[in-house]
Scaffold this active site. Structure first.
Site, PDB file in Angstrom:
ATOM      1  N   ASP A 118      -1.872  -1.602  -2.756  1.00 33.24           N
ATOM      2  CA  ASP A 118      -2.720  -1.024  -3.807  1.00 33.24           C
ATOM      3  C   ASP A 118      -2.370  -1.572  -5.181  1.00 33.24           C
ATOM      4  OD1 ASP A 118      -0.257   0.189  -4.063  1.00 33.24           O
ATOM      5  OD2 ASP A 118      -1.040   2.218  -4.294  1.00 33.24           O
ATOM      6  N   LYS A 126      10.813   8.092  -8.394  1.00 34.35           N
ATOM      7  CA  LYS A 126      10.115   9.253  -8.991  1.00 34.35           C
ATOM      8  C   LYS A 126      11.067  10.353  -9.450  1.00 34.35           C
ATOM      9  CE  LYS A 126       6.022   7.919  -6.566  1.00 34.35           C
ATOM     10  NZ  LYS A 126       5.845   7.522  -5.198  1.00 34.35           N
ATOM     11  N   ASP A 185      -1.233  -0.342 -10.500  1.00 33.87           N
ATOM     12  CA  ASP A 185      -1.316   0.356  -9.216  1.00 33.87           C
ATOM     13  C   ASP A 185      -2.637   1.131  -9.247  1.00 33.87           C
ATOM     14  OD1 ASP A 185      -1.326   2.582  -7.468  1.00 33.87           O
ATOM     15  OD2 ASP A 185       0.846   2.591  -7.339  1.00 33.87           O
TER      16      ASP A 185
HETATM   17  N1  GDD Z   1       2.244   1.099   7.027  1.00 34.57           N
HETATM   18  C1  GDD Z   1       2.478   2.104   6.192  1.00 34.57           C
HETATM   19  N2  GDD Z   1       3.025   3.252   6.682  1.00 34.57           N
HETATM   20  N3  GDD Z   1       2.149   1.971   4.894  1.00 34.57           N
HETATM   21  C2  GDD Z   1       2.395   3.015   4.073  1.00 34.57           C
HETATM   22  C3  GDD Z   1       2.948   4.224   4.515  1.00 34.57           C
HETATM   23  C4  GDD Z   1       3.267   4.350   5.911  1.00 34.57           C
HETATM   24  O1  GDD Z   1       3.753   5.375   6.390  1.00 34.57           O
HETATM   25  N4  GDD Z   1       3.052   5.061   3.449  1.00 34.57           N
HETATM   26  C5  GDD Z   1       2.590   4.381   2.382  1.00 34.57           C
HETATM   27  N5  GDD Z   1       2.179   3.147   2.756  1.00 34.57           N
HETATM   28  C6  GDD Z   1       1.621   2.106   1.899  1.00 34.57           C
HETATM   29  C7  GDD Z   1       0.440   2.568   1.086  1.00 34.57           C
HETATM   30  O2  GDD Z   1      -0.768   2.296   1.798  1.00 34.57           O
HETATM   31  C8  GDD Z   1       0.555   1.735  -0.184  1.00 34.57           C
HETATM   32  O3  GDD Z   1      -0.069   0.475  -0.049  1.00 34.57           O
HETATM   33  C9  GDD Z   1       2.046   1.497  -0.305  1.00 34.57           C
HETATM   34  O4  GDD Z   1       2.632   1.778   0.965  1.00 34.57           O
HETATM   35  C10 GDD Z   1       2.709   2.358  -1.385  1.00 34.57           C
HETATM   36  O5  GDD Z   1       2.356   3.706  -1.176  1.00 34.57           O
HETATM   37  P1  GDD Z   1       1.837   4.614  -2.383  1.00 34.57           P
HETATM   38  O6  GDD Z   1       1.525   5.940  -1.803  1.00 34.57           O
HETATM   39  O7  GDD Z   1       0.792   3.900  -3.136  1.00 34.57           O
HETATM   40  O8  GDD Z   1       3.173   4.767  -3.234  1.00 34.57           O
HETATM   41  P2  GDD Z   1       3.334   4.980  -4.806  1.00 34.57           P
HETATM   42  O9  GDD Z   1       2.336   4.207  -5.554  1.00 34.57           O
HETATM   43  O10 GDD Z   1       3.415   6.447  -5.061  1.00 34.57           O
HETATM   44  O11 GDD Z   1       4.804   4.365  -5.073  1.00 34.57           O
HETATM   45  C11 GDD Z   1       5.140   3.067  -4.627  1.00 34.57           C
HETATM   46  O12 GDD Z   1       4.568   2.072  -5.467  1.00 34.57           O
HETATM   47  C12 GDD Z   1       5.026   2.092  -6.841  1.00 34.57           C
HETATM   48  C13 GDD Z   1       4.343   0.937  -7.577  1.00 34.57           C
HETATM   49  O13 GDD Z   1       2.993   1.119  -7.587  1.00 34.57           O
HETATM   50  C14 GDD Z   1       6.665   2.952  -4.635  1.00 34.57           C
HETATM   51  O14 GDD Z   1       6.997   1.729  -4.007  1.00 34.57           O
HETATM   52  C15 GDD Z   1       7.233   2.999  -6.060  1.00 34.57           C
HETATM   53  O15 GDD Z   1       8.636   2.746  -6.037  1.00 34.57           O
HETATM   54  C16 GDD Z   1       6.550   1.937  -6.916  1.00 34.57           C
HETATM   55  O16 GDD Z   1       7.011   2.026  -8.264  1.00 34.57           O
HETATM   56 MG    MG Z   2       0.624   3.179  -5.101  1.00 33.84          MG
END
Ligand code: GDD
Ligand code: MG
Length: 352
Positions: A106, A157, A215
């Site tokens: 994303d 977070k 993001d």
């Molecule tokens: N295959 C798989 N399985 N993918 C997953 C799973 C899972 O169980 N859970 C989440 N993902 C994928 C999501 O589809 C997304 O592309 C990515 O992992 C990150 O998940 P988000 O839910 O978007 O996390 P976030 O945005 O709250 O936080 C993450 O991204 C931030 C930067 O945008 C973390 O990596 C943070 O540390 C980071 O700063």
């Molecule tokens: Mg994200």
């Protein structure tokens, strides 16, 4: 590429399609990331899927249309970010010391991926994280670094973060590090793998950049990302047309005196009526916007209809929903798919 999340913050759009497949600047979001990966010299991609997995295969097949080989792995129950990466290990083609690029599904990023891989190789790192600076670090994984860019901690977070440098969701792993992630159970790289590597004194590097980064996990960010690609603030090889104020897909029609600006994309077969204004928005296929309506910073779902004179600012309208003439919907409102708001604004008796 990690694409298994449910995209809950983007409901109701993600009820019918996973976040990485939402139409963004005219193509499924992930097409932008795949095109940038291909441009950086990547040839083989594994999609780590879970939620609505079959839709990814339908969208990208074997990857040949994009000049890539795409494989798919599936998690019947989501395994988290680390579990998803581990689940893909069996399909990776490199040797134990080779670099593997891992991307959150994303992210729009203009950073130089090849340079991140070079830095990783130069330091013989276990993992190299792409880092960016943001104004609101507490929403992300915060990553303090020490001498020469070595990562000293990973704080996912947390309130009162010590720095505004965050994990931008693009990693280079040494292949053998992926093989060591426990298999068959949920693992978070952010909460488990990265802190454990740092604790064990493994070389974890940060590759910092100040290029475009976003993001797209919330409606506001999703709209901004699509508009930024259309406007050319982030150049994407997957963008199906010229950059400019608006991108009109096949058979989209705009009345002569309507204005469509701010990086708006109009989906296939969508219509904008007389005197309407559509600014900085994403209009999905077959949606219709009535005469004199004003739509700003909003997402209008597939087949949705916005009545004459309606005013929308910063809202999400689900697929096939109907917003009747004259309605006003403001910041953060979300209309679920198929819902009909027929008449002008609903009034409560206390308003009288
Ligand atoms: N295959 C798989 N399985 N993918 C997953 C799973 C899972 O169980 N859970 C989440 N993902 C994928 C999501 O589809 C997304 O592309 C990515 O992992 C990150 O998940 P988000 O839910 O978007 O996390 P976030 O945005 O709250 O936080 C993450 O991204 C931030 C930067 O945008 C973390 O990596 C943070 O540390 C980071 O700063
Ligand atoms: Mg994200």
């Amino acid at each position: 590429m990690l694409v298994g999340g449910k995209g809950t913050r983007l409901r109701p759009l993600t009820l019918s399609a996973p976040k990485p497949l939402l139409p963004t600047a005219g193509v499924p979001f992930l097409a932008h990331q795949l095109a940038r990966a291909a441009a950086a010299g990547i040839t083989h991609v594994v999609l780590a899927t879970s939620y609505r997995a079959e839709m990814f295969t339908e969208a990208f097949g074997d990857g040949s249309a994009l000049g890539l080989f795409i494989d798919y792995v599936y998690e019947p129950t989501p395994l988290g970010t680390g579990g998803g990466i581990r689940n893909a290990a069996g399909l990776l083609r490199g040797g134990p010391d080779d670099p593997v690029v891992v991307l959150n599904g994303d992210i729009l990023s203009g950073h130089d991926l090849a340079a991140q891989v070079d830095l990783h190789r130069d330091h013989g790192a276990a993992v190299t994280l792409h880092l960016v600076k943001v104004d609101d670090p507490a929403r992300y994984g915060v990553v303090p670094t020490g001498a020469a860019g070595r990562v000293t901690a990973f704080l996912e977070k947390k309130a009162n973060p010590p720095t505004n440098k965050i994990n931008a969701g693009c990693y280079v792993f040494r292949r053998s590090v992926i093989d060591e992630i426990p298999a068959g159970r949920p693992v978070s790289v952010e909460r488990e793998t990265f802190p454990a590597l740092i604790e064990a004194d493994a070389v974890v590097m940060g590759y910092a950049s100040d290029t475009y980064w976003l993001d797209v996990g919330t409606p506001e960010a999703f709209v901004r990302g699509s508009c930024d690609v259309v406007l050319g603030h982030l150049l994407s090889p997957a963008m199906p047309g010229e950059c400019g104020e608006a991108l009109l897909l096949a058979s989209a029609t705009v009345a002569d005196d309507a204005r469509v600006t701010g990086g708006t994309v109009l989906g296939v077969g969508s219509r904008v009526g007389n005197g309407a204004v559509v600014h900085g928005s994403v209009v999905f296929d077959s949606a219709a916007i009535g005469a004199g309506a004003v739509v700003r910073d909003s997402i209008v779902g597939r087949g949705a209809r916005i009545g004459d004179g309606a005013a929308l600012t910063g809202v999400v309208i689900g697929d096939d929903a109907v917003v009747g003439p004259g309605n006003e919907l403001m910041h953060g409102a979300r209309v679920w798919p198929g819902v009909r708001l027929e008449q002008t604004s609903i009034r409560f008796s206390s308003d009288a």
